[in-house]
Design a protein around this motif. Sequence first.
Motif, PDB file in Angstrom:
ATOM      1  N   LEU A  20       0.900  -0.939   0.066  1.00  0.00           N
ATOM      2  CA  LEU A  20      -0.170  -0.062   0.005  1.00  0.00           C
ATOM      3  C   LEU A  20       0.962   1.159  -0.215  1.00  0.00           C
ATOM      4  N   GLU A  21       1.108   1.909  -1.181  1.00  0.00           N
ATOM      5  CA  GLU A  21       2.045   2.755  -1.222  1.00  0.00           C
ATOM      6  C   GLU A  21       1.337   4.272  -1.424  1.00  0.00           C
ATOM      7  N   ALA A  22       1.984   5.198  -0.763  1.00  0.00           N
ATOM      8  CA  ALA A  22       1.489   6.541  -0.317  1.00  0.00           C
ATOM      9  C   ALA A  22       2.426   7.306  -1.277  1.00  0.00           C
ATOM     10  N   ASP A  23       2.337   8.696  -1.260  1.00  0.00           N
ATOM     11  CA  ASP A  23       3.342   9.700  -1.710  1.00  0.00           C
ATOM     12  C   ASP A  23       4.740   9.887  -1.016  1.00  0.00           C
ATOM     13  N   CYS A  24       5.520  10.589  -1.294  1.00  0.00           N
ATOM     14  CA  CYS A  24       6.906  10.578  -0.502  1.00  0.00           C
ATOM     15  C   CYS A  24       6.936  11.146   0.913  1.00  0.00           C
ATOM     16  N   THR A  25       5.713  11.663   1.206  1.00  0.00           N
ATOM     17  CA  THR A  25       5.666  12.052   2.444  1.00  0.00           C
ATOM     18  C   THR A  25       5.939  11.293   3.557  1.00  0.00           C
ATOM     19  N   ILE A  26       5.470   9.938   3.589  1.00  0.00           N
ATOM     20  CA  ILE A  26       5.543   8.754   4.424  1.00  0.00           C
ATOM     21  C   ILE A  26       7.104   8.654   4.663  1.00  0.00           C
ATOM     22  N   PRO A  27       7.691   8.053   3.516  1.00  0.00           N
ATOM     23  CA  PRO A  27       9.048   7.672   3.718  1.00  0.00           C
ATOM     24  C   PRO A  27       9.849   8.953   4.169  1.00  0.00           C
ATOM     25  N   ALA A  28       9.753  10.175   3.732  1.00  0.00           N
ATOM     26  CA  ALA A  28      10.552  11.302   4.111  1.00  0.00           C
ATOM     27  C   ALA A  28      10.325  11.477   5.672  1.00  0.00           C
ATOM     28  N   GLU A  29       8.898  11.207   6.021  1.00  0.00           N
ATOM     29  CA  GLU A  29       8.802  11.144   7.641  1.00  0.00           C
ATOM     30  C   GLU A  29       9.437  10.268   8.312  1.00  0.00           C
TER      31      GLU A  29
ATOM     32  N   LEU B   5      19.528   1.737   6.277  1.00  0.00           N
ATOM     33  CA  LEU B   5      18.004   2.115   5.793  1.00  0.00           C
ATOM     34  C   LEU B   5      17.789   3.057   5.252  1.00  0.00           C
ATOM     35  N   GLN B   6      18.313   4.374   5.999  1.00  0.00           N
ATOM     36  CA  GLN B   6      18.292   5.895   5.423  1.00  0.00           C
ATOM     37  C   GLN B   6      18.703   5.935   4.056  1.00  0.00           C
ATOM     38  N   ALA B   7      19.755   5.253   3.739  1.00  0.00           N
ATOM     39  CA  ALA B   7      20.139   5.388   2.321  1.00  0.00           C
ATOM     40  C   ALA B   7      19.419   4.851   1.290  1.00  0.00           C
ATOM     41  N   LYS B   8      18.609   3.536   1.826  1.00  0.00           N
ATOM     42  CA  LYS B   8      17.722   3.074   0.886  1.00  0.00           C
ATOM     43  C   LYS B   8      16.561   3.722   0.778  1.00  0.00           C
ATOM     44  N   ILE B   9      15.923   4.337   1.654  1.00  0.00           N
ATOM     45  CA  ILE B   9      15.007   5.433   1.743  1.00  0.00           C
ATOM     46  C   ILE B   9      15.314   6.600   0.987  1.00  0.00           C
ATOM     47  N   ALA B  10      16.530   7.157   0.959  1.00  0.00           N
ATOM     48  CA  ALA B  10      16.835   8.379   0.058  1.00  0.00           C
ATOM     49  C   ALA B  10      16.880   7.719  -1.149  1.00  0.00           C
ATOM     50  N   ASN B  11      17.369   6.355  -1.653  1.00  0.00           N
ATOM     51  CA  ASN B  11      17.560   6.282  -3.108  1.00  0.00           C
ATOM     52  C   ASN B  11      15.849   6.397  -3.528  1.00  0.00           C
TER      53      ASN B  11
ATOM     54  N   LYS C  26       7.319  -2.428  10.949  1.00  0.00           N
ATOM     55  CA  LYS C  26       6.367  -3.329  10.182  1.00  0.00           C
ATOM     56  C   LYS C  26       5.642  -2.898   8.943  1.00  0.00           C
ATOM     57  N   LEU C  27       5.717  -1.437   8.874  1.00  0.00           N
ATOM     58  CA  LEU C  27       5.327  -0.916   7.668  1.00  0.00           C
ATOM     59  C   LEU C  27       6.292  -0.672   6.621  1.00  0.00           C
ATOM     60  N   LEU C  28       7.494  -0.781   6.897  1.00  0.00           N
ATOM     61  CA  LEU C  28       8.617  -0.679   5.813  1.00  0.00           C
ATOM     62  C   LEU C  28       8.541  -1.886   4.668  1.00  0.00           C
ATOM     63  N   VAL C  29       8.715  -1.345   3.389  1.00  0.00           N
ATOM     64  CA  VAL C  29       9.060  -2.251   2.589  1.00  0.00           C
ATOM     65  C   VAL C  29      10.533  -2.103   2.008  1.00  0.00           C
ATOM     66  N   VAL C  30      11.078  -3.200   2.287  1.00  0.00           N
ATOM     67  CA  VAL C  30      12.809  -2.994   2.001  1.00  0.00           C
ATOM     68  C   VAL C  30      13.134  -3.934   1.089  1.00  0.00           C
ATOM     69  N   LYS C  31      13.858  -3.291  -0.063  1.00  0.00           N
ATOM     70  CA  LYS C  31      14.312  -4.325  -1.181  1.00  0.00           C
ATOM     71  C   LYS C  31      15.833  -3.902  -1.163  1.00  0.00           C
ATOM     72  N   ASP C  32      16.337  -4.355  -2.295  1.00  0.00           N
ATOM     73  CA  ASP C  32      17.755  -4.540  -2.411  1.00  0.00           C
ATOM     74  C   ASP C  32      18.302  -3.110  -2.276  1.00  0.00           C
TER      75      ASP C  32
ATOM     76  N   GLN D 102       4.961   2.294   4.167  1.00  0.00           N
ATOM     77  CA  GLN D 102       3.651   2.379   3.841  1.00  0.00           C
ATOM     78  C   GLN D 102       2.898   3.231   5.144  1.00  0.00           C
ATOM     79  N   PRO D 103       1.628   3.764   4.600  1.00  0.00           N
ATOM     80  CA  PRO D 103       0.959   4.376   5.667  1.00  0.00           C
ATOM     81  C   PRO D 103       0.227   3.472   6.656  1.00  0.00           C
ATOM     82  N   CYS D 104      -0.270   2.434   6.189  1.00  0.00           N
ATOM     83  CA  CYS D 104      -0.860   1.160   6.959  1.00  0.00           C
ATOM     84  C   CYS D 104      -0.641   0.009   5.968  1.00  0.00           C
ATOM     85  N   VAL D 105      -1.351  -1.067   6.365  1.00  0.00           N
ATOM     86  CA  VAL D 105      -1.430  -2.223   5.772  1.00  0.00           C
ATOM     87  C   VAL D 105      -2.947  -2.534   5.451  1.00  0.00           C
TER      88      VAL D 105
END
Length: 653
Positions: free
Chosen positions: A52-61, A76-82, A312-318, A324-327
């Motif tokens: 459940l993807e939202a805009d970049c507000t949530i990962p920035a927050e 993790l910060q580096a992956k979110i920044a990417n 638990k709301l994180l979606v972490v890839k390579d 996510q805002p929720c699930v």
Amino acid sequence: MLIENSSLSGADVSHANMPAGAKPVNLDTGIALAKTGLLGLQNPAGYWVFELEADCTIPAEYILMMHYMAEIDTSLQAKIANFLRSQAGADGSYPLYKGGPGDLSCTIKAYYALKMAGDGMDAAHMQKAREWILMHGGAAKANVFTRIMLAMFQQIPWCGVPFIPVEIILLPKWFPFHIDKVSYWSRTVMVPLSILCTYRVKARNPHKIDIAELFLIQADQEKHYFSHVKTPLGKAILVLDRIGRLLEPMLPSFIRRKATARATDWFMARLNGYDGLGAIFTAMVNAYEAMDYLGIPLDNPQRQIARAAIDKLLVVKDDTAYCQPCVSPIWDTGLAVLALQEADSQEHDPQSLQATQSALRWLANKQLSDEPGDWRVQRPDLAGGGWAFQFGNSYYPDVDDTAVVAYAMLQAQTPEFTENIRRAANWIAGMQSRNGGYGAFDADNDHYYLNQIPFADHGALLDPPTADVSARCIMLLGKLDMPQYRPVIDRCLAYLRAEQDIDGSWFGRWGTNYIYGTWSVLLGFAAAGIPANDTSVRRAVTWLKSKQRADGGWGEGNIGYHDSSIRGEFDCSTAFHTALAVMALLAAKETDCPEVADGVNYLLKNQQADGFWYDDCFNAPGFPKFFYLKYHGYDKFFPLWALARYSNALKFR
């Protein structure tokens, strides 16, 4: 007609301009392929859950939260920044949905998060974002939630945010503002936030990152933080806001202590274990930060669980990650079951039957009963029986999810779920609002004047009745066809008729947008026994047909939430909207019309080799105009549902 059911003819569909990777299929083959793909995504426990993807507000927050708490995971910060860098528009801004215009507050948060992650001010993407922000008024023009964050990071003075004293928790129910008069998402966000704002809590910000460069006027010299307030009521409330600030020093300290204790007790009672406060990101972060301010130690189990709930709301890839805002497992599972039930209504495939039974049993165990819930404020004598949207959210069952899940159980036609259905139907009937409609979580949550308070610049403080939720309630109650529910259905039908727009469509509050709303109501009408020749149905059919695109599909963008004259239109067709339109027309007995055949052709032409479809667009609002979502399951189970329903309609016309 271009399509024939393959069990009748075996004919393949023409696949001109078929996308790369697509596999030519006929109708039955397409259904089987989609069904196999969906079954392959079921969790062994029985549920489905999609991103459940939202805009970049949530990962920035999320990055901002790490710096607020000085709990920084650099990897993790580096992956979110990417991820954040990959989502910037060509002009450097960040939109609220893919393809949309840049949003000032989202862009400010993304910029600040990237700067905290180490991106230099002179980097090309940072320069572009900064120029765009300044061109649009600078950080002083950000929305309220963004300005509160900036105040906590000491980037603006606290006079730049609304007065949110913790004493609001003590206001009596008769007062114009009371916490029970706003939506569940508002109260779970506001209560812990009121503690942070009252005590003007400061972020730790260990690297002392600032964004002074985003202001046109020095932040402490800015005089127009509330220039967006235009209405007479809003301006009057601003006067009260100023009076409140002046009187605050005279407030007896014992009242503040009492209010703080009550607010703390309120949100701590609703922490909701590993699913988090309200099971939504913003409320969970506010609670976690408030726990820190209140001195709850790091090794406290509740604090540790509160942080784990956020993670638990994180979606972490390579190489990337987002939050996510929720699930949405209850919602995803209910809709996936409906699609599979439609696909197997004639075949009775043992594998599919086992999958749906496993899912329904999982759902049965998630039904809420008589646990405490905020909805009891409106309905204190009503027995529980709803389902939440998330894995767990015991205080806040969702009327929409409850209708979908109970409807799926009803279609299973097994005595195993009789009691679950009965409890759900009684709860839904009891949650009807005075005007005959249904909100998502509360009844009669329609104190519209509250959307004028300065805090509510997002215009989404409330949870009033909406056509889409109301339609699914009568879809269930109509399918049950029990006399005790007839008065409820009739009141809801009257509400829905009044809500139909002059062009024949219905607004979609929880899905984008008029196609979603019209699909919801036409399915509800059919279940409630409204005939296909009903005037409201015919107007809706005419509108839907008028919105079909040249390629046979339908599509709709979120721009319609900002400009209601743009309805049912988009720059391309989507599998999601095409599926909704096909099902809506089938509900209106339009099985043999060319529009339905062309819509099914579109779905088959665009089905991929794995059985799925891939829409890049955001397909639902969290809050219309301010917050949008992409349900990653919508382009998987909705097209299957539509193809299967069409196949069944051909067999039994």
